[in-house]
Design an enzyme around this catalytic site. Structure first.
Site, PDB file in Angstrom:
ATOM      1  N   THR A 278       0.859  -1.194   0.000  1.00  0.00           N
ATOM      2  CA  THR A 278       0.000   0.000   0.000  1.00  0.00           C
ATOM      3  C   THR A 278       0.890   1.237   0.000  1.00  0.00           C
ATOM      4  O   THR A 278       1.891   1.293   0.716  1.00  0.00           O
ATOM      5  CB  THR A 278      -0.951   0.010   1.216  1.00  0.00           C
ATOM      6  OG1 THR A 278      -1.738  -1.177   1.183  1.00  0.00           O
ATOM      7  CG2 THR A 278      -1.887   1.206   1.191  1.00  0.00           C
ATOM      8  N   PHE A 280       1.151   5.147   0.769  1.00  0.00           N
ATOM      9  CA  PHE A 280       0.526   6.179   1.605  1.00  0.00           C
ATOM     10  C   PHE A 280       1.121   7.540   1.244  1.00  0.00           C
ATOM     11  O   PHE A 280       2.292   7.627   0.857  1.00  0.00           O
ATOM     12  CB  PHE A 280       0.808   5.921   3.089  1.00  0.00           C
ATOM     13  CG  PHE A 280       0.176   4.666   3.623  1.00  0.00           C
ATOM     14  CD1 PHE A 280       0.747   3.424   3.384  1.00  0.00           C
ATOM     15  CD2 PHE A 280      -0.989   4.721   4.380  1.00  0.00           C
ATOM     16  CE1 PHE A 280       0.170   2.264   3.881  1.00  0.00           C
ATOM     17  CE2 PHE A 280      -1.570   3.574   4.894  1.00  0.00           C
ATOM     18  CZ  PHE A 280      -0.992   2.339   4.634  1.00  0.00           C
TER      19      PHE A 280
END
Ligand code: PRE
Length: 396
Positions: A278, A280
């Site tokens: 992921t 960010f």
């Protein structure tokens, strides 16, 4: 052209009940409790605007930002000065030792969405080692916490290698006036958690963040767990399963969440693909000074006139200057959702209007980027630079 991502699932009522039970106590947010939005009427909630110097967020980023995203300067208010290097009129004040302390992240307060043990908290700690993490109930709360000086930074997810983009945060970037000052990639390794004595065979249902459920969809089906419950974050799911002592429901969350909430790990690495990363974004009130001596990215958002070749022309301003694009995402133009097509036919046709979010593999300190953006501004209906920041080159 734009990347396609599976939409976030609607939250079930269970999630709401759960989140409501974990509101924060004003005025000093405990890192173990989630900050709530200022719009909340709950007496237990942190009213962001009342605890700090308030800079009213724009009702809508596109409309109020005006052409090229220019905004009116914040209205000066007569209370104690904010803990930053500029005063509300933008005039410099003397730098203090307190200002310097944040540079290595030691004293920075960093907002993230979710409960302690969420992947977003791990991302915040990776971005700002030794920072003080501040959990927030919603993404919007984290944006507001930075805007209202409750925290110094926010670290929020933008996209996942399996689940795709987190659209809500793209939309919030436009509604708020924060700058992207960095990015951080985190390897996400999901575990299946349950209360002591519960086996996988006992599980009828599993609870987690919609992205986490999407990332484990095939594995959960193979394990014979049919029912999914979407909640606000993975750690919140673990907390709920533990607090309610559920015997037929598990949670998809981190091994840290298992430790924090006293759950057993029934299976590890349950995401459908081994590599699950992921990305960010790191958000601040002010931009950082862009550099050219190390890899930098620049994130921009723009909208275009209707017509053949418009997007081609927009992307060409970068291609012609050999600027690589690392991401393109389109989102509906919420302020102007429909536009009338050219009057070629007797019946007027209405098309959806879009905003294009593009990441460039270049710094705004690079003259090529400056020229490309200037070129784009000549024909785009709206252009805003969301931030120019160092590329995360570390291991995820
Ligand atoms: O629920 C969490 O733990 C989060 O940090 C949120 C989130 C997301 O929004 O994508 C972050 C990383 C993972 O991809 C799964 C969930």
């Amino acid at each position: 052209m734009a990347s396609m991502a599976s939409p976030r699932l609607p939250f079930l009522p269970a999630a709401r009940t759960h989140s409501a039970a974990a509101t924060a106590a004003a005025p000093s947010p405990s890192p173990r409790r989630a900050l709530k939005c200022s719009s909340s009427t709950n007496d237990n909630s942190v009213h962001l605007s009342s605890t700090s110097r308030h800079r009213a967020p724009a009702a809508d980023g596109v409309g109020s930002a005006g052409l090229n995203g220019l905004r009116a300067p914040p209205v000066p208010v007569a209370d104690s000065p904010p803990p930053a290097y500029r005063d509300p009129q933008g005039l410099h004040r003397p730098l203090t030792t307190a200002d310097l302390m944040g540079t290595n992240g030691e004293t920075l307060k960093v907002a993230y969405q979710g409960f302690p043990g969420a992947y977003s908290e791990a991302a915040a700690k990776k971005a700002y080692p030794n920072c003080q993490t501040v959990p927030c109930e919603h993404f919007d709360t984290a944006f507001q916490a930075v805007e209202n000086w409750i925290v110094d930074r926010a670290v929020l997810p933008l996209e996942n290698s399996l689940g795709g983009s987190i659209h809500r945060n793209y939309d919030l970037l436009l509604r708020h006036d924060l700058k992207i000052v960095g990015e951080v990639r985190l390897a996400v390794r999901h575990c299946l958690l349950a209360n002591h004595g519960v086996d996988i065979g006992n599980l009828k249902s599993v609870m987690s963040h919609p992205q986490a459920l999407a990332q484990c969809e095939n594995t959960l089906t193979e394990l014979g767990i049919e029912h999914r419950q979407a909640v606000d974050d993975t750690a919140g799911a673990a907390k709920f399963v533990a607090e309610e002592m559920l015997q037929d429901t598990g949670a998809v969350a981190s091994s840290l969440a298992a430790e924090l909430y006293g759950l057993d790990i029934l299976a590890e690495n349950i995401q459908d693909e081994k590599v699950n990363v992921t990305r960010f974004m790191m958000l601040a009130r002010d931009p950082i000074i862009p550099r050219v001596d190390k890899p930098f990215k620049t994130s921009i958002v723009f909208s275009l006139e209707e017509g053949p070749g418009q997007l081609f022309k927009a992307l060409a301003v970068f291609a012609l200057r050999e600027i690589n694009l690392t991401k393109i995402e389109s989102r509906p133009h919420k302020k102007r959702p429909l536009r009338l097509a050219d009057d070629t036919f007797s019946t007027p046709i209405k098309y959806f209007d879009y905003l294009f979010y593009v990441d460039l593999d270049a710094s705004t300190a690079d003259p090529r980027t400056q020229n490309a953006i200037r070129n784009l501004e000549e024909f785009a209906t709206f252009v805003r630079v969301l931030g120019s920041y160092p590329t995360d080159v570390s291991e995820a």
